[in-house]
Design a protein around this motif. Structure first.
Motif, short mmCIF file in Angstrom:
data_model
loop_
_atom_site.label_atom_id
_atom_site.label_comp_id
_atom_site.label_asym_id
_atom_site.label_seq_id
_atom_site.Cartn_x
_atom_site.Cartn_y
_atom_site.Cartn_z
N HIS A 106 4.94 1.79 -12.47
CA HIS A 106 4.30 3.10 -12.60
C HIS A 106 5.07 3.99 -13.60
CE1 HIS A 106 0.96 2.98 -9.80
NE2 HIS A 106 1.72 2.39 -8.89
N ILE A 107 6.39 3.92 -13.55
CA ILE A 107 7.19 4.74 -14.49
C ILE A 107 6.91 4.30 -15.93
CG2 ILE A 107 9.54 5.22 -15.33
CD1 ILE A 107 10.53 5.26 -12.50
N LEU A 108 6.98 2.99 -16.17
CA LEU A 108 6.82 2.52 -17.56
C LEU A 108 5.42 2.80 -18.09
CD1 LEU A 108 8.77 -0.85 -17.31
CD2 LEU A 108 9.46 1.17 -18.61
N TYR A 109 4.45 2.79 -17.21
CA TYR A 109 3.07 3.07 -17.63
C TYR A 109 2.91 4.53 -18.07
CZ TYR A 109 -2.04 2.62 -17.46
OH TYR A 109 -3.37 2.55 -17.79
N ASN A 110 3.68 5.39 -17.45
CA ASN A 110 3.47 6.83 -17.66
C ASN A 110 4.54 7.53 -18.49
OD1 ASN A 110 1.04 7.70 -15.96
ND2 ASN A 110 2.15 6.31 -14.61
N LEU A 146 14.18 6.22 0.29
CA LEU A 146 14.32 6.69 1.68
C LEU A 146 12.94 6.91 2.30
CD1 LEU A 146 16.49 7.39 3.74
CD2 LEU A 146 16.40 9.74 3.00
N ASN A 147 12.04 7.54 1.53
CA ASN A 147 10.67 7.75 2.05
C ASN A 147 10.02 6.40 2.33
OD1 ASN A 147 10.59 10.50 2.01
ND2 ASN A 147 9.88 10.62 -0.11
N THR A 148 10.23 5.45 1.42
CA THR A 148 9.53 4.17 1.55
C THR A 148 10.04 3.37 2.75
OG1 THR A 148 9.18 4.15 -0.82
CG2 THR A 148 8.91 2.06 0.29
N ILE A 149 11.36 3.30 2.94
CA ILE A 149 11.87 2.51 4.07
C ILE A 149 11.46 3.18 5.39
CG2 ILE A 149 14.20 3.56 4.17
CD1 ILE A 149 13.51 -0.10 4.80
N CYS A 150 11.45 4.50 5.38
CA CYS A 150 11.10 5.22 6.61
C CYS A 150 9.65 4.95 6.98
CB CYS A 150 11.35 6.70 6.39
SG CYS A 150 11.72 7.54 7.89
N GLU A 183 -3.56 0.32 -9.73
CA GLU A 183 -3.03 0.03 -8.39
C GLU A 183 -2.02 -1.12 -8.49
OE1 GLU A 183 -3.95 2.01 -5.87
OE2 GLU A 183 -5.24 2.99 -7.33
N ILE A 184 -0.95 -1.03 -7.69
CA ILE A 184 -0.01 -2.15 -7.67
C ILE A 184 0.06 -2.73 -6.27
CG2 ILE A 184 2.33 -2.92 -8.15
CD1 ILE A 184 2.43 -1.09 -10.35
N ARG A 185 -0.63 -3.84 -6.10
CA ARG A 185 -0.63 -4.57 -4.83
C ARG A 185 0.10 -5.88 -5.07
NH1 ARG A 185 -5.07 -1.79 -2.40
NH2 ARG A 185 -4.29 0.32 -2.61
N ILE A 245 0.86 -1.19 0.00
CA ILE A 245 0.00 0.00 0.00
C ILE A 245 0.90 1.25 0.00
CG2 ILE A 245 -1.76 1.29 1.30
CD1 ILE A 245 -2.48 -1.44 2.64
N ILE A 246 1.95 1.17 0.81
CA ILE A 246 2.86 2.32 0.91
C ILE A 246 3.70 2.47 -0.36
CG2 ILE A 246 4.81 3.29 2.20
CD1 ILE A 246 3.62 1.85 4.70
N THR A 247 4.22 1.34 -0.89
CA THR A 247 5.05 1.47 -2.11
C THR A 247 4.20 1.98 -3.27
OG1 THR A 247 4.74 -0.90 -2.55
CG2 THR A 247 6.79 -0.28 -1.52
N ASN A 248 2.94 1.53 -3.33
CA ASN A 248 2.05 1.99 -4.40
C ASN A 248 1.80 3.51 -4.26
OD1 ASN A 248 0.20 1.48 -6.62
ND2 ASN A 248 -1.43 1.85 -5.15
N ASP A 249 1.50 3.95 -3.03
CA ASP A 249 1.26 5.39 -2.80
C ASP A 249 2.50 6.22 -3.12
OD1 ASP A 249 -1.26 4.84 -2.03
OD2 ASP A 249 -0.96 5.18 0.12
N ASN A 250 3.63 5.74 -2.65
CA ASN A 250 4.86 6.51 -2.88
C ASN A 250 5.24 6.53 -4.37
OD1 ASN A 250 5.06 7.20 -0.25
ND2 ASN A 250 6.72 5.82 0.27
N SER A 251 4.96 5.43 -5.07
CA SER A 251 5.24 5.41 -6.52
C SER A 251 4.36 6.42 -7.23
CB SER A 251 4.97 4.02 -7.11
OG SER A 251 5.73 3.06 -6.48
#
Ligand code: HEM
Length: 513
Positions: free
Chosen positions: A469-473, A175-179, A355-357, A142-148
């Motif tokens: 997310h990068i490749l999609y956009n 850094l944001n994600t691990i934190c 969404e990426i779950r 959930i967090i990696t998806n939001d941060n992406s």
């Protein structure tokens, strides 16, 4: 005068070392290696710039493949590259102590999971392993998806085409994600200035560790405030200490506020629902909570928790950030593979409404092959080392107890005996049928055996989320090229200069972001 005293000290220490280690020396001298000079051994070879150090080590590995030795004064170093030897070393439960260069990390992380040994390491690994259980990772998506998505929104504030410095871009995300996942605290909400200082301090730690690792004769007591290296160490230590304190205080306050007790962590993994343990009704609990719970039961104290905060912040952000840099560069350079990865991503993201779950992470097979191939060509941790507790019988040589033994993962991954056309980017090397029969220790980006990377599945998940997310956009086009970069020996394998890639917005009427 000081120089003379130091030199005298070095000579006396070296003579003592020599006589105490005659048997070891005889065994080590059977191993091929460059000619040595009396007393200083091969130290002169390493008296080069940090840029050239990388080449010196690679040349040695190539010249004396599959095993070589060199002497830093009277300290022998062994470097092994054959997967058979690596299997013997890394899969052993006896040889889990890290090499002496890791002790230069102690001022910052003391003996956290990465740097500890013996019973302490076993105990910490036991406490922390549940933090990477499948059901917990599922919640972290959930967090990696939001941060992406946040990353993509930020890129979309730029023009349709923009060129970015990859390292700062990617390390912000990791850094944001691990934190947020491990510490339960969103970094940008803590304090932007502290976050910035922290990132700079991580770089500084790498430089100091390498500086000292190739100058093992510099002892801690020799560092004095007049030396630039000592001043930098002091500054970065303060930043790390402030950061850990802040994260710990914030999380303890949060726990008091929510005041929901965690369930008993002592039960066996089969019967125990880790998802409940971590998330309960509150949806977001972190690895740090697991440590706070262990503290309540007297298994760890505040200082121990701070060791792990530092360890996970470092091990969990710089490595993955650098890995992302190389994946982006390699896909930008190889448009055919980029298009193939994108077409898989489009199918999956259209199905999941952007969404990426965990389900999507699982289904991104081609993207996973691209990431694995990139970790082969550019393993973020390029080398690791162990200090032997007892003699170790490798395929052809006996390495005596007390010796430092290293492995240059970068060269292992480019060994033509195991990787045909090793310099070529070819994600299909990781097709299931091509993996079968390959030596398992010929590919070790996350090390292997009992001291393998505890965060490897987390790292792959985090990378897949952002890359999809990068490749999609965006379409990626090369600005800097991997063939032009000079690599530096540091805690992570990093380019000597900033590297850039062009992001071209794809007009896909994507309302999901
Ligand atoms: C692409 C990303 C990553 C790579 C290439 C990587 C690689 C490695 C390697 C090679 C080791 C062994 C080091 C040694 O023996 O000296 C290691 C250990 C470790 N890694 Fe990672 N890592 C990555 C991401 C992560 C993440 C995301 C975390 C945390 C969430 C993490 C936490 C750790 C820890 C704590 C250890 C020490 C484990 C132990 O000794 O028991 N790593 N990693």
């Amino acid at each position: 005068m000081l120089i003379y005293i130091l030199f005298l000290f070095f000579i006396l220490w070296s003579i003592r070392f020599y006589f105490r280690n005659k048997r070891a020396k005889d065994l080590i001298n059977k191993i091929p290696g460059p000619p040595t000079l009396p007393i200083i051994g091969n130290l002169l070879m390493f008296n080069v710039s940090i840029e050239n150090l990388w080449n010196v080590l690679r040349d040695l590995n190539k010249r004396y493949y599959p095993i070589t030795k060199f002497w830093l004064g009277f300290i022998p170093m062994i470097s092994v590259h054959h997967p058979d030897d690596l299997e013997i070393l890394l899969s052993s439960m006896k040889h889990i102590d890290k090499g002496s260069s890791y002790k230069y990390l102690h001022p910052w992380f003391k003996t956290g999971l990465l740097t500890s040994s013996g019973e302490k390491w076993k105990h910490r690994r036991q406490i922390l392993t549940p933090a990477f259980h499948f059901n917990i990772l599922k919640k972290y998506t959930i967090i990696t998806n939001d941060n992406s998505k946040m990353f993509i929104r930020m890129l979309k504030t730029q023009k349709d085409e923009s060129v970015h410095n990859l390292l700062s871009l990617c390390s912000n995300y990791t850094l944001n994600t691990i934190c947020e996942t491990a510490m339960g605290v969103a970094l940008d909400k803590i304090d932007a200035e502290i976050a910035k200082q922290y990132k700079n301090a991580v770089n500084e730690v790498g430089n100091i560790v390498i500086y000292r690792a190739i100058r093992p004769y510099i002892q801690d007591w020799m560092l004095n405030p007049l030396m630039q290296i000592a001043r930098k160490q002091k500054q970065s230590l303060k930043i790390f200490r402030d950061f850990s304190n802040k994260v710990l205080i914030e999380r303890k306050a949060h726990k008091q506020l929510t005041n929901a007790p965690l369930k008993d962590l002592n039960k066996s993994s089969k019967s125990h629902n880790y998802e409940d343990t971590f998330f309960g009704d509150r949806k977001k609990l972190a690895m740090l909570d697991l440590l706070l719970e262990a503290e309540k039961r007297g298994l760890i104290d505040d200082n121990g928790i701070k060791e792990e905060i530092g360890t996970f912040m470092l091990a969990g952000h710089d490595t993955t950030g650098m890995a992302l840099v190389y994946v982006i560069m390699l896909l930008a350079e190889n448009s055919e593979y980029q298009d193939k990865a994108r077409s898989e991503v489009i199918t999956i993201l259209n199905r999941s409404k952007g969404e990426i779950r965990m389900e999507e992470i699982r289904d991104l097979h081609y993207l996973e092959r691209c990431i694995k191939e990139s970790l082969r060509l550019f393993p973020p941790v390029s080398a690791l080392s162990r200090c032997l507790k007892e003699d170790l019988k490798l395929k052809d040589y006996v390495i005596p107890a007390g010796t430092e033994i290293g492995c240059h993962i970068f060269d292992v991954h480019r060994d033509p005996n195991f990787w045909p056309e090793p310099e070529k980017f070819d994600p299909d090397r990781f097709l299931p049928e091509r993996i079968q029969g390959r030596h398992p220790f010929s590919y070790i980006p996350f090390s292997a055996g009992p001291r393998n990377c505890i965060g490897q599945r987390f790292a792959l998940m985090e990378m897949k989320s952002l890359m999809a997310h990068i490749l999609y956009n965006f379409k990626l086009e090369p600005v800097s090229r991997t063939s032009d970069i000079k690599l530096l020996l540091n805690l992570v394998t990093q380019p000597s200069k900033p590297v850039h890639t062009r992001f071209i917005r794809i007009d896909n009427n994507n309302e999901h972001i």
